[in-house]
Design a protein around this motif. Structure first.
Motif, PDB file in Angstrom:
ATOM      1  N   ALA A  89     -40.893  -5.954 -59.641  1.00  0.00           N
ATOM      2  CA  ALA A  89     -39.995  -5.489 -60.697  1.00  0.00           C
ATOM      3  C   ALA A  89     -38.564  -5.976 -60.457  1.00  0.00           C
ATOM      4  N   MET A  90     -38.109  -5.955 -59.206  1.00  0.00           N
ATOM      5  CA  MET A  90     -36.767  -6.434 -58.899  1.00  0.00           C
ATOM      6  C   MET A  90     -36.634  -7.926 -59.140  1.00  0.00           C
ATOM      7  N   ARG A  97     -31.042 -11.682 -62.629  1.00  0.00           N
ATOM      8  CA  ARG A  97     -31.962 -12.191 -63.647  1.00  0.00           C
ATOM      9  C   ARG A  97     -31.564 -11.703 -65.030  1.00  0.00           C
ATOM     10  N   ILE A  98     -31.192 -10.431 -65.149  1.00  0.00           N
ATOM     11  CA  ILE A  98     -30.782  -9.898 -66.450  1.00  0.00           C
ATOM     12  C   ILE A  98     -29.524 -10.604 -66.937  1.00  0.00           C
ATOM     13  N   LEU A  99     -28.575 -10.845 -66.020  1.00  0.00           N
ATOM     14  CA  LEU A  99     -27.337 -11.536 -66.398  1.00  0.00           C
ATOM     15  C   LEU A  99     -27.626 -12.947 -66.896  1.00  0.00           C
ATOM     16  N   GLN A 104     -28.220 -16.876 -71.252  1.00  0.00           N
ATOM     17  CA  GLN A 104     -29.025 -17.878 -71.950  1.00  0.00           C
ATOM     18  C   GLN A 104     -29.162 -17.533 -73.424  1.00  0.00           C
ATOM     19  N   THR A 105     -29.417 -16.251 -73.715  1.00  0.00           N
ATOM     20  CA  THR A 105     -29.555 -15.838 -75.119  1.00  0.00           C
ATOM     21  C   THR A 105     -28.260 -16.052 -75.884  1.00  0.00           C
ATOM     22  N   GLU A 106     -27.137 -15.645 -75.294  1.00  0.00           N
ATOM     23  CA  GLU A 106     -25.856 -15.788 -75.981  1.00  0.00           C
ATOM     24  C   GLU A 106     -25.476 -17.257 -76.146  1.00  0.00           C
ATOM     25  N   PHE A 107     -25.760 -18.083 -75.144  1.00  0.00           N
ATOM     26  CA  PHE A 107     -25.403 -19.492 -75.252  1.00  0.00           C
ATOM     27  C   PHE A 107     -26.246 -20.184 -76.309  1.00  0.00           C
ATOM     28  N   GLU A 108     -27.510 -19.821 -76.416  1.00  0.00           N
ATOM     29  CA  GLU A 108     -28.344 -20.414 -77.455  1.00  0.00           C
ATOM     30  C   GLU A 108     -27.839 -20.022 -78.845  1.00  0.00           C
TER      31      GLU A 108
END
Length: 346
Positions: A89-90, A97-99, A104-108
């Motif tokens: 889970a970690m 990983r969350i960061l 990645q989502t925001e840059f896309e």
């Protein structure tokens, strides 16, 4: 454990049919906090506690497909021990990983949304609609709960939203570069980011052959500006990596052609010229970045103003007569007043 076994025993059918927190739990009256969620076969058992009822464990048994279909949970393979499950889970949900996933989502979004003024205008319109819908929803929820309506946020004009979204776009690009400088992102990812911004232009056959690029692959001003900001952040390190200089040379050869293409705004073309000049000077920018300074320390506004006042006073004492001396004293008094107001708390 006893209540958990009871919940997974004879009452399985009733709880599974409800598919949500039962009414006896007291939804709206108890502050339920999740404790544990157990999955077995096609069922999920979620356990909750409430501060209003200490020592009581509320359990809800639901169909696994219904719980996992929301996308908030991912069902993975089984693990031999609890420690193995926590380690896995970690690995998938650590802060790093969350960061990186969020970046990645925001840059896309930035790469897909940087389509010039029209794209920014469309994004601004969508943002205004989202804010209006959220405000209306908050008012309705407050009215249903018998509470006073929440304070509405300050309304921004469409032009203000465009400026805000563009600033956000450039900030995300720079943040991606800072992550690369901290060795959280690899060189390959940086090249992929550059391709997302200006890839169609760099990879077109016309540009590779040294001919004029067609309008279909011509990057917009926002994408070029974001690319320039990214190179200002990572260019020096990217050029020092193995095979990095050859790729940076290829990028700047295309940027030199873009800097002469009048389909871009003059401001964007000058920005590319400044970027080439910064690289030529070993990535030293023309103007040093102004950071925080101590009050009265070197580089602070009060210190520089005091130095200017002292210089004007010394020059007036050498010549200029009583009128010049009185004027310099008035200027010094005004500057001291401004410094005292600036340093006053609040």
């Amino acid at each position: 454990e006893r209540r958990r076994r009871e919940a997974t025993g004879d009452d399985d059918a009733h709880l599974a049919a409800s598919g949500s927190v039962p009414d006896v739990v007291g939804v709206g009256q108890l502050d339920l906090k999740p404790v544990e969620c157990l999955a077995r076969a096609d069922r999920v058992l979620c356990c909750y506690v409430a501060a209003q009822r200490p020592g009581t464990l509320f359990c809800v048994l639901a169909d696994a497909s219904a719980v996992l279909s929301s996308g908030s949970f991912v069902l993975r393979d089984g693990y031999a021990t609890k420690d193995d499950a926590e380690a896995a889970a970690m690995k998938h949900a650590s802060f790093r990983r969350i960061l990186l996933n969020k970046c990645q989502t925001e840059f896309e979004k930035v790469a897909k949304g940087s389509g010039g003024a029209l794209a920014l205008a469309a994004m601004a319109t969508e943002a205004m609609a989202d804010v209006a819908a959220a405000t209306a929803r908050a008012k309705k929820e407050a009215a249903d709960a018998g509470l006073p309506p929440p304070q509405e946020p300050d309304a921004l004009s469409h032009a203000d939203w465009v400026v805000k979204l563009k600033r956000r776009m450039l900030g995300i690009v720079r943040f991606i570069g800072e992550l690369f400088k901290q060795h959280l992102l690899s060189q390959k990812i940086m090249h992929e980011c550059i391709k997302l911004l200006v890839g169609p232009y760099l990879e077109s056959d016309e540009v590779m052959a040294g001919r004029r690029a067609p309008d279909a692959v011509m990057p917009d001003d926002e994408s070029v500006e974001a690319t320039a900001k990214l190179f200002l952040t990572i260019g020096k390190i990217l050029e020092q990596l193995p095979q990095g200089k050859a790729k940076v040379d290829a990028y700047f050869a295309h940027f030199a052609i873009l800097a002469r293409d009048k389909r871009l705004a003059a401001r964007t073309r000058f920005m590319l010229q400044d970027l080439a000049e910064v690289r030529h000077k070993n990535w030293r920018e023309r103007r040093e970045k102004d950071g925080p300074h101590k009050l009265g320390g070197p580089g602070s506004s009060s210190s520089s103003a005091a130095q200017q006042g002292a210089a004007s006073t010394s020059s007036s004492s050498k010549g200029g007569g009583p009128a010049a001396s009185a004027a310099s004293q008035r200027d010094a008094a005004r500057q001291r007043q401004r410094d005292s107001l600036r340093q006053a708390p609040g």
